[in-house]
Design a protein around this motif. Structure first.
Motif, PDB file in Angstrom:
ATOM      1  N   THR A 132       1.171  -1.529   0.289  1.00  0.00           N
ATOM      2  CA  THR A 132      -0.334   0.247   0.202  1.00  0.00           C
ATOM      3  C   THR A 132       1.128   1.711  -0.049  1.00  0.00           C
ATOM      4  OG1 THR A 132      -1.692   0.893   1.190  1.00  0.00           O
ATOM      5  CG2 THR A 132      -0.366   0.230   2.839  1.00  0.00           C
ATOM      6  N   GLY A 133      -0.157   2.062  -0.175  1.00  0.00           N
ATOM      7  CA  GLY A 133       1.025   3.685   0.181  1.00  0.00           C
ATOM      8  C   GLY A 133       2.079   3.438  -0.566  1.00  0.00           C
ATOM      9  N   VAL A 134       1.610   3.522  -2.100  1.00  0.00           N
ATOM     10  CA  VAL A 134       2.562   3.843  -2.733  1.00  0.00           C
ATOM     11  C   VAL A 134       3.070   5.566  -3.343  1.00  0.00           C
ATOM     12  CG1 VAL A 134       3.492   3.171  -5.319  1.00  0.00           C
ATOM     13  CG2 VAL A 134       1.798   1.950  -4.657  1.00  0.00           C
ATOM     14  N   TYR A 135       1.874   5.955  -3.211  1.00  0.00           N
ATOM     15  CA  TYR A 135       3.034   7.451  -3.868  1.00  0.00           C
ATOM     16  C   TYR A 135       3.478   7.731  -2.033  1.00  0.00           C
ATOM     17  CZ  TYR A 135      -0.928   7.465  -6.992  1.00  0.00           C
ATOM     18  OH  TYR A 135      -1.379   7.006  -8.205  1.00  0.00           O
ATOM     19  N   GLY A 136       2.693   7.747  -0.984  1.00  0.00           N
ATOM     20  CA  GLY A 136       3.857   7.914  -0.580  1.00  0.00           C
ATOM     21  C   GLY A 136       5.189   7.638   0.088  1.00  0.00           C
ATOM     22  N   GLY A 137       5.481   5.890  -0.772  1.00  0.00           N
ATOM     23  CA  GLY A 137       6.569   6.029  -0.781  1.00  0.00           C
ATOM     24  C   GLY A 137       7.429   5.770  -1.912  1.00  0.00           C
ATOM     25  N   PHE A 138       7.304   6.424  -2.788  1.00  0.00           N
ATOM     26  CA  PHE A 138       7.538   6.820  -3.893  1.00  0.00           C
ATOM     27  C   PHE A 138       8.342   8.167  -4.520  1.00  0.00           C
ATOM     28  CE2 PHE A 138       8.259   8.360  -8.613  1.00  0.00           C
ATOM     29  CZ  PHE A 138       8.476   7.545  -9.835  1.00  0.00           C
ATOM     30  N   GLY A 139       7.154   9.259  -3.239  1.00  0.00           N
ATOM     31  CA  GLY A 139       7.509  10.162  -2.592  1.00  0.00           C
ATOM     32  C   GLY A 139       9.014  10.651  -1.515  1.00  0.00           C
ATOM     33  N   MET A 140       9.032   8.909  -1.187  1.00  0.00           N
ATOM     34  CA  MET A 140       9.984   8.874   0.715  1.00  0.00           C
ATOM     35  C   MET A 140      11.584   8.837  -0.684  1.00  0.00           C
ATOM     36  SD  MET A 140      10.602   9.623   3.046  1.00  0.00           S
ATOM     37  CE  MET A 140      12.104   9.747   4.081  1.00  0.00           C
ATOM     38  N   MET A 141      11.606   7.449  -1.245  1.00  0.00           N
ATOM     39  CA  MET A 141      12.508   7.359  -2.035  1.00  0.00           C
ATOM     40  C   MET A 141      13.285   8.336  -3.090  1.00  0.00           C
ATOM     41  SD  MET A 141      13.289   4.408  -1.899  1.00  0.00           S
ATOM     42  CE  MET A 141      12.266   3.094  -1.223  1.00  0.00           C
ATOM     43  N   TYR A 142      12.082   9.057  -3.968  1.00  0.00           N
ATOM     44  CA  TYR A 142      12.380  10.614  -5.124  1.00  0.00           C
ATOM     45  C   TYR A 142      13.210  11.135  -3.416  1.00  0.00           C
ATOM     46  CZ  TYR A 142      12.496  14.166  -7.441  1.00  0.00           C
ATOM     47  OH  TYR A 142      13.055  16.039  -8.012  1.00  0.00           O
ATOM     48  N   ALA A 143      12.651  11.658  -2.385  1.00  0.00           N
ATOM     49  CA  ALA A 143      13.707  12.723  -1.028  1.00  0.00           C
ATOM     50  C   ALA A 143      14.943  11.529  -1.407  1.00  0.00           C
ATOM     51  CB  ALA A 143      12.976  12.445   0.202  1.00  0.00           C
ATOM     52  N   ALA A 144      14.716  10.218  -0.733  1.00  0.00           N
ATOM     53  CA  ALA A 144      16.140   9.328  -0.121  1.00  0.00           C
ATOM     54  C   ALA A 144      17.332   9.471  -1.788  1.00  0.00           C
ATOM     55  CB  ALA A 144      16.152   8.024  -0.220  1.00  0.00           C
ATOM     56  N   GLY A 145      16.491   9.562  -2.887  1.00  0.00           N
ATOM     57  CA  GLY A 145      17.629   9.980  -3.956  1.00  0.00           C
ATOM     58  C   GLY A 145      18.497  11.855  -4.193  1.00  0.00           C
ATOM     59  N   ILE A 146      17.364  12.184  -3.379  1.00  0.00           N
ATOM     60  CA  ILE A 146      17.983  13.937  -3.286  1.00  0.00           C
ATOM     61  C   ILE A 146      19.312  13.867  -2.471  1.00  0.00           C
ATOM     62  CG2 ILE A 146      17.626  16.654  -3.038  1.00  0.00           C
ATOM     63  CD1 ILE A 146      14.513  16.258  -4.233  1.00  0.00           C
ATOM     64  N   ILE A 147      19.171  13.591  -1.424  1.00  0.00           N
ATOM     65  CA  ILE A 147      19.832  13.634  -0.577  1.00  0.00           C
ATOM     66  C   ILE A 147      21.330  12.982  -0.871  1.00  0.00           C
ATOM     67  CG2 ILE A 147      18.315  14.134   1.274  1.00  0.00           C
ATOM     68  CD1 ILE A 147      19.135  11.032   2.387  1.00  0.00           C
ATOM     69  N   SER A 148      21.204  11.737  -0.858  1.00  0.00           N
ATOM     70  CA  SER A 148      21.610  10.934  -1.652  1.00  0.00           C
ATOM     71  C   SER A 148      23.354  11.947  -3.080  1.00  0.00           C
ATOM     72  CB  SER A 148      21.839   9.690  -2.008  1.00  0.00           C
ATOM     73  OG  SER A 148      21.018   9.363  -3.266  1.00  0.00           O
ATOM     74  N   GLY A 149      22.532  12.580  -3.612  1.00  0.00           N
ATOM     75  CA  GLY A 149      22.872  13.391  -4.080  1.00  0.00           C
ATOM     76  C   GLY A 149      22.978  14.788  -3.653  1.00  0.00           C
ATOM     77  N   LEU A 150      22.905  14.785  -3.082  1.00  0.00           N
ATOM     78  CA  LEU A 150      22.958  15.924  -2.516  1.00  0.00           C
ATOM     79  C   LEU A 150      24.361  15.885  -1.375  1.00  0.00           C
ATOM     80  CD1 LEU A 150      20.020  18.196  -1.811  1.00  0.00           C
ATOM     81  CD2 LEU A 150      21.832  19.265  -3.221  1.00  0.00           C
ATOM     82  N   LEU A 151      23.978  15.124  -0.847  1.00  0.00           N
ATOM     83  CA  LEU A 151      24.863  15.076   0.899  1.00  0.00           C
ATOM     84  C   LEU A 151      25.548  13.891   1.002  1.00  0.00           C
ATOM     85  CD1 LEU A 151      22.717  15.238   3.318  1.00  0.00           C
ATOM     86  CD2 LEU A 151      23.507  16.553   2.599  1.00  0.00           C
ATOM     87  N   GLY A 152      25.973  13.172  -0.955  1.00  0.00           N
ATOM     88  CA  GLY A 152      26.926  11.586  -0.680  1.00  0.00           C
ATOM     89  C   GLY A 152      27.068  10.751   0.692  1.00  0.00           C
ATOM     90  N   ILE A 153      25.601  10.447   0.620  1.00  0.00           N
ATOM     91  CA  ILE A 153      25.824   9.931   1.710  1.00  0.00           C
ATOM     92  C   ILE A 153      24.680   8.893   0.701  1.00  0.00           C
ATOM     93  CG2 ILE A 153      25.965  10.467   3.395  1.00  0.00           C
ATOM     94  CD1 ILE A 153      22.665  11.120   3.937  1.00  0.00           C
TER      95      ILE A 153
END
Lengths: 277, 118
Positions: free
Chosen positions: A157-178
């Protein structure tokens, strides 16, 4: 020269073991161990860490895929979010003060550590009805749980929430290098209500793909020092193959108990970094 | 339907296994060369940072170049895995996932190219 490499090898076995167990890259062990314990330059530690992420992912994915714990569909679908997120992050780098990012994501992790603690006794998510999008994408799955000795069928369930969270996860790994393995597990566990074992195995499948996208950059920047990365790669591969065997014999609730202190540690570290900056 | 998904997963895991084993063997061989000769093949603490230089060093079996070749195989494996998945979903006629996997693959290629420009 040989002694240092043997030490790196041992640290890497541990990193690969814990990483494959929890769906993380092992960077939270590799980077501080190399810089603080061995005094290795941070730029080589980062290069070694990215190698560690890929090695953990590929090393453990072999076993998890064979045992069908990994949900390939969920992984591929969410990979769209993490890779575009990582690209966005690379573009945004320099535009934002990372201070607030560290604080925001540190607090977010702290919150999820608490909510995970509250459901620490829960072995499997119950009575989840699949969301319409999850049905359309055929995300639901099943795996054989070696501890429970039964085939566990689960809905997503919660596909939209999970997808959004993954996008945020991608952004921070690109930004913070973690590495963002910790956010990936969280998104699948908290938002999409996947069983804990499926979350960590699928996160493992995904982190390698995201890391491979940036590994080329690290290589051309000269961050991947062969003398350091070689023992890391071999050690992590070994550790990950042990970790996958152990993980299948652990209960999901035990896995959660191991995950919570790691989550706490990373969240506090991020908050401290944010305050200091 | 389910057996087809399982077939895909087993196929991907085979590809992964080959990539991982080959990279580990090459890295291990490079380390043995390094210890046996006591030389990295490059002056001081330097090492090659582009695939062309790495392969040039590999041709004359410079220990660091051999190690880096193994690391390159390790890095390429997840990308290769995504590429192969497109074809396995295509074989299963699961077109939604052919598109999803192709998108992921294209984004990966773009990020590789951007990395080069930077």
């Amino acid at each position: 020269m040989i002694t240092t490499k043997v030490i790196i090898l041992f640290i890497s076995v541990l990193a690969g073991f814990l990483g494959s167990l929890l769906g993380l890259g092992g960077g939270i062990i590799i980077t501080p161990a190399l810089t603080l314990m061995l005094g290795i330059d941070i730029k080589y530690a980062i290069g070694a860490s990215i190698i560690s992420v890929i090695a953990t992912s590929s090393g453990s994915a072999i076993a998890y895929l064979k045992d069908r714990i990994t949900n390939v569909r969920v992984g591929m679908f969410l990979e769209i979010a993490t890779t575009t997120g990582a690209l966005t992050g690379a573009f945004l780098a320099g535009l934002f003060s990372t201070k607030y990012l560290y604080l925001i994501f540190g607090l977010l992790l702290l919150y999820s550590a608490i909510s995970m603690f509250n459901k620490r006794k829960q072995e499997l998510p119950k009575d989840i009805s699949p969301s319409p999008l999850a049905e359309k994408l055929k995300l639901s799955g099943a795996y054989y749980d070696k501890v429970l000795s039964e085939t566990v069928e689960y809905n997503v369930t919660g596909v939209y929430g999970g997808f959004g969270m993954m996008y945020a996860a991608g952004i921070i790994s690109g930004l913070l290098g973690i590495g963002s393995g910790i956010f990936k597990v969280m998104a699948m566990d908290s938002f999409m209500k996947l069983p804990m074992k499926v979350s960590t195995a699928t996160s493992n499948f995904m982190i390698g793909v995201t890391a491979a996208a940036s590994a080329g950059i690290y290589l051309s920047r000269g961050n991947i020092n062969p003398g350091i990365a070689a023992p890391v790669a071999l050690g992590v591969l070994l550790g990950a193959s042990i970790g996958t065997k152990v993980m299948q014999r652990l209960k999901s609730s035990t896995l959660r108990l191991v995950f919570i202190p790691v989550l706490l540690y990373v969240s506090i570290e991020m908050i401290v970094k944010g305050v200091k900056l | 339907m389910k057996s087809k998904i399982e077939g895909t997963e087993i196929f991907i895991s085979k590809i992964l296994r080959i990539g991982v084993i080959v990279s580990a063997l090459v890295i291990g061989f490079g380390l043995i060369l390094l210890f046996a000769t006591g030389k990295s093949g490059y002056p001081g603490s330097s090492f090659p940072t582009s695939p062309v230089d790495i392969f040039r060093g590999l041709a004359v079996l410079k220990p660091y170049a051999v190690i880096l070749t193994g690391l390159l195989i390790l890095i390429i494996t997840p990308v290769f895995r995504v590429g192969i998945s497109i074809f396995t979903f295509l074989k299963e006629k699961d077109y939604t996932y052919v598109i999803i996997t192709a998108i992921v693959f294209v984004i990966l290629i773009i990020s590789f190219l951007l990395g080069k420009v930077e």
